[in-house]
Design a protein around this motif. Structure first.
Motif, mmCIF file in Angstrom:
data_model
loop_
_atom_site.group_PDB
_atom_site.id
_atom_site.type_symbol
_atom_site.label_atom_id
_atom_site.label_comp_id
_atom_site.label_asym_id
_atom_site.label_seq_id
_atom_site.Cartn_x
_atom_site.Cartn_y
_atom_site.Cartn_z
ATOM 1 N N ILE A 164 0.867 -1.158 0.000
ATOM 2 C CA ILE A 164 0.000 0.000 0.000
ATOM 3 C C ILE A 164 0.917 1.224 0.000
ATOM 4 O O ILE A 164 1.757 1.383 0.884
ATOM 5 N N VAL A 165 0.793 2.052 -1.049
ATOM 6 C CA VAL A 165 1.717 3.171 -1.229
ATOM 7 C C VAL A 165 0.936 4.457 -1.510
ATOM 8 O O VAL A 165 -0.191 4.424 -2.016
ATOM 9 N N ALA A 166 1.562 5.562 -1.153
ATOM 10 C CA ALA A 166 0.997 6.876 -1.470
ATOM 11 C C ALA A 166 1.527 7.317 -2.826
ATOM 12 O O ALA A 166 2.731 7.298 -3.071
ATOM 13 N N LEU A 173 -3.335 0.238 -3.431
ATOM 14 C CA LEU A 173 -2.979 -1.122 -3.033
ATOM 15 C C LEU A 173 -2.744 -1.961 -4.279
ATOM 16 O O LEU A 173 -3.570 -1.989 -5.192
ATOM 17 N N ASN A 174 -1.600 -2.671 -4.299
ATOM 18 C CA ASN A 174 -1.266 -3.538 -5.425
ATOM 19 C C ASN A 174 -0.679 -4.853 -4.915
ATOM 20 O O ASN A 174 0.117 -4.861 -3.969
ATOM 21 N N GLY A 175 -1.057 -5.951 -5.560
ATOM 22 C CA GLY A 175 -0.501 -7.242 -5.187
ATOM 23 C C GLY A 175 -1.428 -8.379 -5.545
ATOM 24 O O GLY A 175 -2.490 -8.184 -6.159
ATOM 25 N N GLN A 176 -1.014 -9.580 -5.146
ATOM 26 C CA GLN A 176 -1.790 -10.778 -5.439
ATOM 27 C C GLN A 176 -1.713 -11.732 -4.261
ATOM 28 O O GLN A 176 -0.650 -11.928 -3.669
ATOM 29 N N ALA A 191 -7.365 -7.131 3.130
ATOM 30 C CA ALA A 191 -6.041 -7.439 2.588
ATOM 31 C C ALA A 191 -4.962 -7.113 3.604
ATOM 32 O O ALA A 191 -5.076 -6.156 4.375
ATOM 33 N N VAL A 192 -3.914 -7.905 3.594
ATOM 34 C CA VAL A 192 -2.740 -7.666 4.434
ATOM 35 C C VAL A 192 -1.612 -7.204 3.521
ATOM 36 O O VAL A 192 -1.282 -7.872 2.542
ATOM 37 N N ALA A 193 -1.039 -6.048 3.840
ATOM 38 C CA ALA A 193 -0.026 -5.455 2.955
ATOM 39 C C ALA A 193 0.989 -4.676 3.776
ATOM 40 O O ALA A 193 0.715 -4.257 4.905
ATOM 41 N N LYS A 194 2.152 -4.458 3.197
ATOM 42 C CA LYS A 194 3.172 -3.623 3.828
ATOM 43 C C LYS A 194 3.064 -2.194 3.310
ATOM 44 O O LYS A 194 2.739 -1.959 2.143
ATOM 45 N N ASP A 195 3.364 -1.251 4.225
ATOM 46 C CA ASP A 195 3.371 0.138 3.810
ATOM 47 C C ASP A 195 4.805 0.596 3.551
ATOM 48 O O ASP A 195 5.738 -0.218 3.576
#
Length: 420
Positions: A164-166, A173-176, A191-195
């Motif tokens: 997850i990016v600004a 949010l991008n990914g699979q 969703a679980v994501a890194k910032d």
């Protein structure tokens, strides 16, 4: 990953599976359960109906869409919402018992809300008051949360490439994801994501959000109708209100990890119960005596009697361990500290390890005592073993024994994460 790469990934997943089924918006608010006893009574009523179609759903890989709608509309998916926010706030022992009751009937249905309850707990522990009011309200009304946690192709299952990016004043949010149990049935995908600080966040995304794609490509030989396939995110725009810090719940002693695991343990205990009940029913109805014996019925075989006695003891022991773990987890919830959370984590690990063995033993003995006829596809009795074996791989039982042994022998507290 570029936009073109994400498109190729999504197209490849679609080739391997089917687009997600349509999930109709809720027509009316769900029933609101008011007590532990009511939750257990409703679970028993639903289980009777869910059991009736379990063999056909397993054989045809049919997604239990209607069953999941009944399940959540019954109010059972909201039983862990705290009382301060309008929920029943049932005990963890009750949550585990409800899961076991449903899983004995159909363990795929029993597993589907596991991550829903995990994310409800994340909100309780780490959400703002505004987030709790909003999402707990939706859950009480019947909205379902789906999981988009684990990825494949990384060093471990909890390494995350999803980000997850600004960008240009937006959060994207991008990914699979894969093993996304519950998402095909969800109103909100979590969703679980890194910032950009490398912290793990959980992101609540409405199902219809542009850029979110759900693919029905789960092809495991067990737990066939959990819909645990692929979820992709392609520049999904989210707001800060939709984001909750996931790391913070493990930076201090909380019941988050054992809460996640007790639901999995209850699935295994439920499978063990279901396999034992099916063994008794099948042997009484169909098993023939061994030709060396001068008896009339297969259920008079002394070896069969001994085996059913042995499996019954193990299933009853697993039930008792599940209740004990629930009580210790309730104590850790009421007073979370290093000691109470560790005791709850170890108790849950014990029932997960023992319940998994009991489920596989019961499922194996069902076929052994049933004889050759019990392997016919029409009966679908192999589903108990396939489901127990498949579900057991969610996290390795061998590591449960390691942490249990270290706790009792060396006084070492187990690590804090969602798999212990």
């Amino acid at each position: 990953m570029t936009s073109d790469d994400r498109t190729l990934h999504r197209q490849a997943a679609l080739v391997a599976g089917r687009p997600a089924p349509h999930i109709a918006p809720r027509r009316q608010p769900a029933h609101r359960i008011s007590s532990d006893a009511e939750a257990i009574a409703i679970a028993h009523d639903l289980a009777k109906d869910f059991a009736a179609g379990a063999v056909a759903r397993d054989r045809e890989r049919k997604l239990p869409i209607a069953e999941i709608e009944r399940f959540s509309q019954s109010g059972l998916w909201a039983i862990t919402v705290p009382k301060d926010y309008g929920g029943a706030g049932v005990s963890t022992a009750t949550l585990a018992e409800v899961t076991a009751i449903i899983s004995a009937a159909d363990s795929s249905i029993g597993q589907i809300p596991q991550n829903h309850f995990y994310m409800v707990e994340a909100l309780r522990l780490a959400g703002t008051e505004e987030q709790k009011a909003h999402y707990f309200g939706r859950i009480l009304d019947g909205d379902r949360l789906g999981n988009a946690f684990t990825e494949i192709g990384t060093r471990t299952p909890v390494d995350f490439k999803t980000r997850i990016v600004a960008r240009d004043g937006k959060l994207l949010l991008n990914g699979q994801k894969f093993y996304a149990t519950g998402s095909l049935f969800a109103h909100i995908v979590v969703a679980v994501a890194k910032d950009d600080r490398e912290r793990v966040q959980i992101v609540f995304i409405d199902r219809a959000t542009p850029g979110l794609a759900l693919i029905d490509d789960w092809s495991s030989f067990g737990q066939r109708s959990t819909g645990s396939g692929t979820v992709t995110f392609d520049d999904v725009e989210v707001s800060p209100f939709q984001v909750v810090d996931h790391d913070v719940v493990f930076e201090r002693p909380t019941p988050m990890g054992p809460l996640a695991q007790i639901v999995h343990a209850a699935v295994q205990v439920g499978i063990a119960r279901g396999a034992l009940a099916e063994t008794i029913s099948y042997v009484r109805a169909y098993a023939r005596p061994f030709f060396e014996l001068d008896i009339e019925h297969g259920y008079e075989d002394p070896h069969s009697i001994h085996t059913v006695g042995d499996v019954s003891i193990r299933v009853h022991a697993a039930n008792a361990l599940l209740v004990r773990a629930g009580h210790l987890l309730d104590a850790a919830t009421a007073e979370p500290n290093d000691r109470t959370v560790a005791a709850a984590s170890i108790a849950v690990a014990e029932v997960k390890a023992y319940g998994t063995e009991a489920a596989q033993l019961a499922a194996n003995k069902l076929i052994e005592l049933g004889g050759a006829r019990s392997t016919l596809e029409a009966y679908g009795l192999d589903r108990f073993w396939r489901n127990a074996r498949t579900h057991s791989l969610h996290d390795p039982v061998r590591w449960k024994y390691h942490h249990i042994g270290n706790y009792y022998l060396n006084g070492l507290l187990p690590p804090r994460h969602g798999a212990i």
